[in-house]
Design a protein around this motif. Sequence first.
Motif, short mmCIF file in Angstrom:
data_model
loop_
_atom_site.label_atom_id
_atom_site.label_comp_id
_atom_site.label_asym_id
_atom_site.label_seq_id
_atom_site.Cartn_x
_atom_site.Cartn_y
_atom_site.Cartn_z
N UNK A 137 0.81 -1.22 0.00
CA UNK A 137 0.00 0.00 0.00
C UNK A 137 0.84 1.27 0.00
N UNK A 138 2.12 1.15 -0.32
CA UNK A 138 3.01 2.30 -0.24
C UNK A 138 2.53 3.46 -1.13
N UNK A 139 1.92 3.15 -2.28
CA UNK A 139 1.47 4.22 -3.17
C UNK A 139 0.32 5.04 -2.59
N UNK A 140 -0.37 4.50 -1.57
CA UNK A 140 -1.50 5.20 -0.97
C UNK A 140 -1.17 5.84 0.38
N UNK A 141 -0.01 5.52 0.96
CA UNK A 141 0.33 6.00 2.30
C UNK A 141 0.30 7.52 2.41
N UNK A 142 0.76 8.21 1.39
CA UNK A 142 0.80 9.68 1.46
C UNK A 142 -0.59 10.30 1.32
N UNK A 143 -1.59 9.49 0.95
CA UNK A 143 -2.94 10.01 0.71
C UNK A 143 -3.89 9.82 1.88
N UNK A 144 -3.52 8.98 2.85
CA UNK A 144 -4.47 8.73 3.92
C UNK A 144 -4.46 9.84 4.95
N UNK A 145 -5.59 9.96 5.63
CA UNK A 145 -5.78 10.99 6.64
C UNK A 145 -5.65 10.38 8.03
N UNK A 146 -5.51 11.20 9.03
CA UNK A 146 -5.47 10.71 10.41
C UNK A 146 -6.70 9.84 10.66
N UNK A 147 -6.53 8.79 11.39
CA UNK A 147 -7.63 7.88 11.66
C UNK A 147 -7.70 6.77 10.63
N UNK A 151 -8.33 7.07 7.33
CA UNK A 151 -9.27 7.28 6.22
C UNK A 151 -8.53 7.51 4.91
N UNK A 152 -9.06 6.90 3.87
CA UNK A 152 -8.48 7.03 2.54
C UNK A 152 -9.62 7.13 1.55
N UNK A 153 -9.63 8.15 0.72
CA UNK A 153 -10.68 8.31 -0.28
C UNK A 153 -10.34 7.47 -1.50
N UNK A 154 -11.26 6.58 -1.85
CA UNK A 154 -11.04 5.66 -2.97
C UNK A 154 -12.18 5.73 -3.97
N UNK A 155 -11.88 5.37 -5.20
CA UNK A 155 -12.92 5.21 -6.21
C UNK A 155 -13.55 3.84 -6.01
N UNK A 156 -14.65 3.60 -6.68
CA UNK A 156 -15.34 2.31 -6.55
C UNK A 156 -15.14 1.44 -7.80
N UNK A 157 -14.03 1.64 -8.49
CA UNK A 157 -13.77 0.83 -9.68
C UNK A 157 -13.69 -0.64 -9.29
N UNK A 158 -14.09 -1.51 -10.20
CA UNK A 158 -14.08 -2.94 -9.94
C UNK A 158 -12.81 -3.55 -10.51
N UNK A 200 -6.29 -1.17 0.87
CA UNK A 200 -5.36 -0.37 1.66
C UNK A 200 -6.10 0.48 2.69
N UNK A 201 -7.27 0.99 2.32
CA UNK A 201 -8.07 1.78 3.27
C UNK A 201 -8.41 0.94 4.49
N UNK A 202 -8.77 -0.31 4.27
CA UNK A 202 -9.08 -1.20 5.39
C UNK A 202 -7.83 -1.47 6.23
N UNK A 203 -6.71 -1.66 5.56
CA UNK A 203 -5.44 -1.90 6.25
C UNK A 203 -5.07 -0.69 7.12
N UNK A 204 -5.18 0.53 6.55
CA UNK A 204 -4.84 1.74 7.30
C UNK A 204 -5.77 1.93 8.49
N UNK A 205 -7.05 1.60 8.31
CA UNK A 205 -8.01 1.74 9.40
C UNK A 205 -7.62 0.82 10.56
N UNK A 206 -7.24 -0.41 10.23
CA UNK A 206 -6.82 -1.36 11.27
C UNK A 206 -5.55 -0.87 11.96
N UNK A 207 -4.61 -0.34 11.19
CA UNK A 207 -3.38 0.20 11.78
C UNK A 207 -3.70 1.35 12.73
N UNK A 208 -4.62 2.22 12.33
CA UNK A 208 -5.00 3.36 13.17
C UNK A 208 -5.64 2.89 14.47
N UNK A 209 -6.46 1.84 14.39
CA UNK A 209 -7.10 1.32 15.59
C UNK A 209 -6.06 0.71 16.53
N UNK A 210 -5.07 0.03 15.98
CA UNK A 210 -4.01 -0.54 16.81
C UNK A 210 -3.19 0.55 17.49
#
Length: 73
Positions: free
Chosen positions: A4-14, A16-23, A41-51
């Motif tokens: 998820x390294x390409x998305x790390x700079x895009x996530x917000x505190x907590x 949260x990551x804004x994603x498209x719904x492409x399939x 990656x959004x789910x991964x970041x959310x779990x990391x934030x909770x930890x």
Amino acid sequence: QDDCSEFRSQFEAGGRLSCTRENAPVRDASGKQHTNKCLMCAEKFKKEAQREGGTLQRNKLPASERTNQVRCS
């Protein structure tokens, strides 16, 4: 390696990551399928934030690499 390294700079505190719904299905390391890589990656970041007790912060970039980001509604 961080898938998820390409998305790390895009996530917000907590985590949260804004994603498209492409399939574009993708599976994580545990084998769980996600709609696309960003949502995985959004789910991964959310779990990391909770930890981390919700204090996970966006990676800090050196001032020379920072850009002003505008959030579109």
